[in-house]
Write a protein that holds these residues in place. Sequence first.
Motif, PDB file in Angstrom:
ATOM      1  N   GLU A   1      43.238  42.900  37.667  1.00  0.00           N
ATOM      2  CA  GLU A   1      41.946  42.076  37.537  1.00  0.00           C
ATOM      3  C   GLU A   1      41.319  42.906  36.875  1.00  0.00           C
ATOM      4  O   GLU A   1      40.012  42.525  36.231  1.00  0.00           O
ATOM      5  CB  GLU A   1      41.926  41.365  38.434  1.00  0.00           C
ATOM      6  CG  GLU A   1      42.742  40.281  38.978  1.00  0.00           C
ATOM      7  CD  GLU A   1      42.889  39.363  38.088  1.00  0.00           C
ATOM      8  OE1 GLU A   1      42.002  38.579  37.363  1.00  0.00           O
ATOM      9  OE2 GLU A   1      44.216  38.538  38.297  1.00  0.00           O
ATOM     10  N   THR A   2      40.870  44.340  37.405  1.00  0.00           N
ATOM     11  CA  THR A   2      39.948  45.161  36.903  1.00  0.00           C
ATOM     12  C   THR A   2      40.190  45.520  35.526  1.00  0.00           C
ATOM     13  O   THR A   2      39.150  45.519  34.499  1.00  0.00           O
ATOM     14  CB  THR A   2      40.087  46.478  37.711  1.00  0.00           C
ATOM     15  OG1 THR A   2      39.770  46.325  39.110  1.00  0.00           O
ATOM     16  CG2 THR A   2      39.050  47.289  37.263  1.00  0.00           C
TER      17      THR A   2
ATOM     18  N   ILE B   1      51.279  46.454  48.324  1.00  0.00           N
ATOM     19  CA  ILE B   1      51.416  46.787  46.912  1.00  0.00           C
ATOM     20  C   ILE B   1      50.950  45.938  45.861  1.00  0.00           C
ATOM     21  O   ILE B   1      50.402  46.337  45.081  1.00  0.00           O
ATOM     22  CB  ILE B   1      53.053  47.260  46.676  1.00  0.00           C
ATOM     23  CG1 ILE B   1      53.494  48.725  47.659  1.00  0.00           C
ATOM     24  CG2 ILE B   1      53.190  47.735  45.098  1.00  0.00           C
ATOM     25  CD1 ILE B   1      52.816  49.907  46.959  1.00  0.00           C
ATOM     26  N   ASP B   2      51.397  44.538  46.213  1.00  0.00           N
ATOM     27  CA  ASP B   2      51.176  43.577  45.349  1.00  0.00           C
ATOM     28  C   ASP B   2      49.595  43.284  45.215  1.00  0.00           C
ATOM     29  O   ASP B   2      49.077  43.033  44.142  1.00  0.00           O
ATOM     30  CB  ASP B   2      51.722  42.345  45.937  1.00  0.00           C
ATOM     31  CG  ASP B   2      52.025  41.262  44.761  1.00  0.00           C
ATOM     32  OD1 ASP B   2      52.044  41.393  43.680  1.00  0.00           O
ATOM     33  OD2 ASP B   2      51.264  40.035  45.048  1.00  0.00           O
ATOM     34  N   ASP B   3      49.059  43.537  46.552  1.00  0.00           N
ATOM     35  CA  ASP B   3      47.348  43.458  46.311  1.00  0.00           C
ATOM     36  C   ASP B   3      47.085  44.669  45.546  1.00  0.00           C
ATOM     37  O   ASP B   3      45.922  44.428  44.511  1.00  0.00           O
ATOM     38  CB  ASP B   3      46.824  43.817  47.854  1.00  0.00           C
ATOM     39  CG  ASP B   3      47.007  42.280  48.676  1.00  0.00           C
ATOM     40  OD1 ASP B   3      46.978  41.257  47.795  1.00  0.00           O
ATOM     41  OD2 ASP B   3      47.075  42.259  49.916  1.00  0.00           O
ATOM     42  N   LEU B   4      47.340  45.797  45.493  1.00  0.00           N
ATOM     43  CA  LEU B   4      46.868  46.997  44.745  1.00  0.00           C
ATOM     44  C   LEU B   4      47.064  46.569  43.217  1.00  0.00           C
ATOM     45  O   LEU B   4      46.207  46.668  42.496  1.00  0.00           O
ATOM     46  CB  LEU B   4      47.642  48.212  45.061  1.00  0.00           C
ATOM     47  CG  LEU B   4      47.269  48.869  46.410  1.00  0.00           C
ATOM     48  CD1 LEU B   4      48.046  50.232  46.612  1.00  0.00           C
ATOM     49  CD2 LEU B   4      45.830  49.162  46.285  1.00  0.00           C
TER      50      LEU B   4
ATOM     51  N   ARG C   1      39.263  37.619  43.123  1.00  0.00           N
ATOM     52  CA  ARG C   1      40.422  37.849  43.517  1.00  0.00           C
ATOM     53  C   ARG C   1      40.570  39.514  43.811  1.00  0.00           C
ATOM     54  O   ARG C   1      41.195  40.021  44.939  1.00  0.00           O
ATOM     55  CB  ARG C   1      41.701  37.916  42.232  1.00  0.00           C
ATOM     56  CG  ARG C   1      41.675  36.489  41.820  1.00  0.00           C
ATOM     57  CD  ARG C   1      42.846  36.308  40.907  1.00  0.00           C
ATOM     58  NE  ARG C   1      43.055  34.934  40.469  1.00  0.00           N
ATOM     59  CZ  ARG C   1      42.545  34.592  39.201  1.00  0.00           C
ATOM     60  NH1 ARG C   1      41.991  35.449  38.203  1.00  0.00           N
ATOM     61  NH2 ARG C   1      42.897  33.270  38.843  1.00  0.00           N
ATOM     62  N   ILE C   2      39.835  40.470  43.328  1.00  0.00           N
ATOM     63  CA  ILE C   2      39.697  41.734  43.570  1.00  0.00           C
ATOM     64  C   ILE C   2      39.041  42.093  45.109  1.00  0.00           C
ATOM     65  O   ILE C   2      39.597  42.701  45.674  1.00  0.00           O
ATOM     66  CB  ILE C   2      38.943  42.521  42.534  1.00  0.00           C
ATOM     67  CG1 ILE C   2      39.675  42.400  41.279  1.00  0.00           C
ATOM     68  CG2 ILE C   2      38.501  43.914  42.985  1.00  0.00           C
ATOM     69  CD1 ILE C   2      38.505  43.231  40.179  1.00  0.00           C
ATOM     70  N   GLU C   3      38.145  41.353  45.255  1.00  0.00           N
ATOM     71  CA  GLU C   3      37.116  41.300  46.581  1.00  0.00           C
ATOM     72  C   GLU C   3      38.273  40.854  47.638  1.00  0.00           C
ATOM     73  O   GLU C   3      38.555  41.293  48.781  1.00  0.00           O
ATOM     74  CB  GLU C   3      36.201  40.557  46.463  1.00  0.00           C
ATOM     75  CG  GLU C   3      35.332  40.795  47.828  1.00  0.00           C
ATOM     76  CD  GLU C   3      34.818  42.312  48.077  1.00  0.00           C
ATOM     77  OE1 GLU C   3      34.835  42.754  49.231  1.00  0.00           O
ATOM     78  OE2 GLU C   3      34.633  43.067  47.178  1.00  0.00           O
TER      79      GLU C   3
END
Length: 259
Positions: free
Chosen positions: A63-64, A54-57, A83-85
């Motif tokens: 960031e987007t 969830i934290d990655d999402l 960071r997104i990648e």
Amino acid sequence: MDLFSSLRCATLIALLGATPAGASDSKPIDWADLMDQSAQTFDDPYRDLTYDQIDDLREIVAETSKIEQGGLGGDTNAQSESRIEEARERLAQDGIDADWLVAQRWVVAERREKAATSANSNLDGQTVSLAGFAIPAPADEDGAQVVYLVPARGMCSHMPPPNANQMIRARINSDWRPSMMHEPVRLSGTLSVQETNQSFRVVDGDVQMRSSFVLDVSRVETMQDLRADSEASSEWATSLVKRLRASGQLPIQQQGTGD
């Protein structure tokens, strides 16, 4: 909550669950009856995700958003894209399509909102009785006393408010007033499916009270009213100890009692 408090709280609910004399004109209901069951089952792709997933999402979305707002500069954009990648790669290693999940967030939010607010239309206009805990609220403009009935002690103060279809705004047509916060009561009256939203101070601060129901109360039963109609207290205590043991809430030193 300690054992004594648990026993006392559950005993209050047990007493409130007894069918009162003279209440045969109202239909006893439970809290689960208030919900529109057809709205409760839906695909929720976030339900089984871990905290880290969830934290990655969240990081991908945040960031987007920074990049889309513009004006951050080339270096800052590059950091956000990195960071997104990295988050996408971590999720991909777990077999998760990050872009698809991000795109689903508003769809799932709408489904969750519907599940939390949709009311059982079959109860609209019915005369019902329901036990719970009363929270005093400001009176209506016409002077009618108002309470909010919730399914558990502590809701809206030490715990968050319940979903809108698990809270009832009740208009009291008598001189009764709660003698305490979260007073255990059973209320009977005409139930209407009607959305309301009111904010007022409860214990530590203002709380938004969203409800999918309004109850026009014709009968209030307190603990004093209900004790005479309850089953033998020893039977309730034995049943309660077994339930606490099954749920793991009974302390080890008490495991040998209540058989």
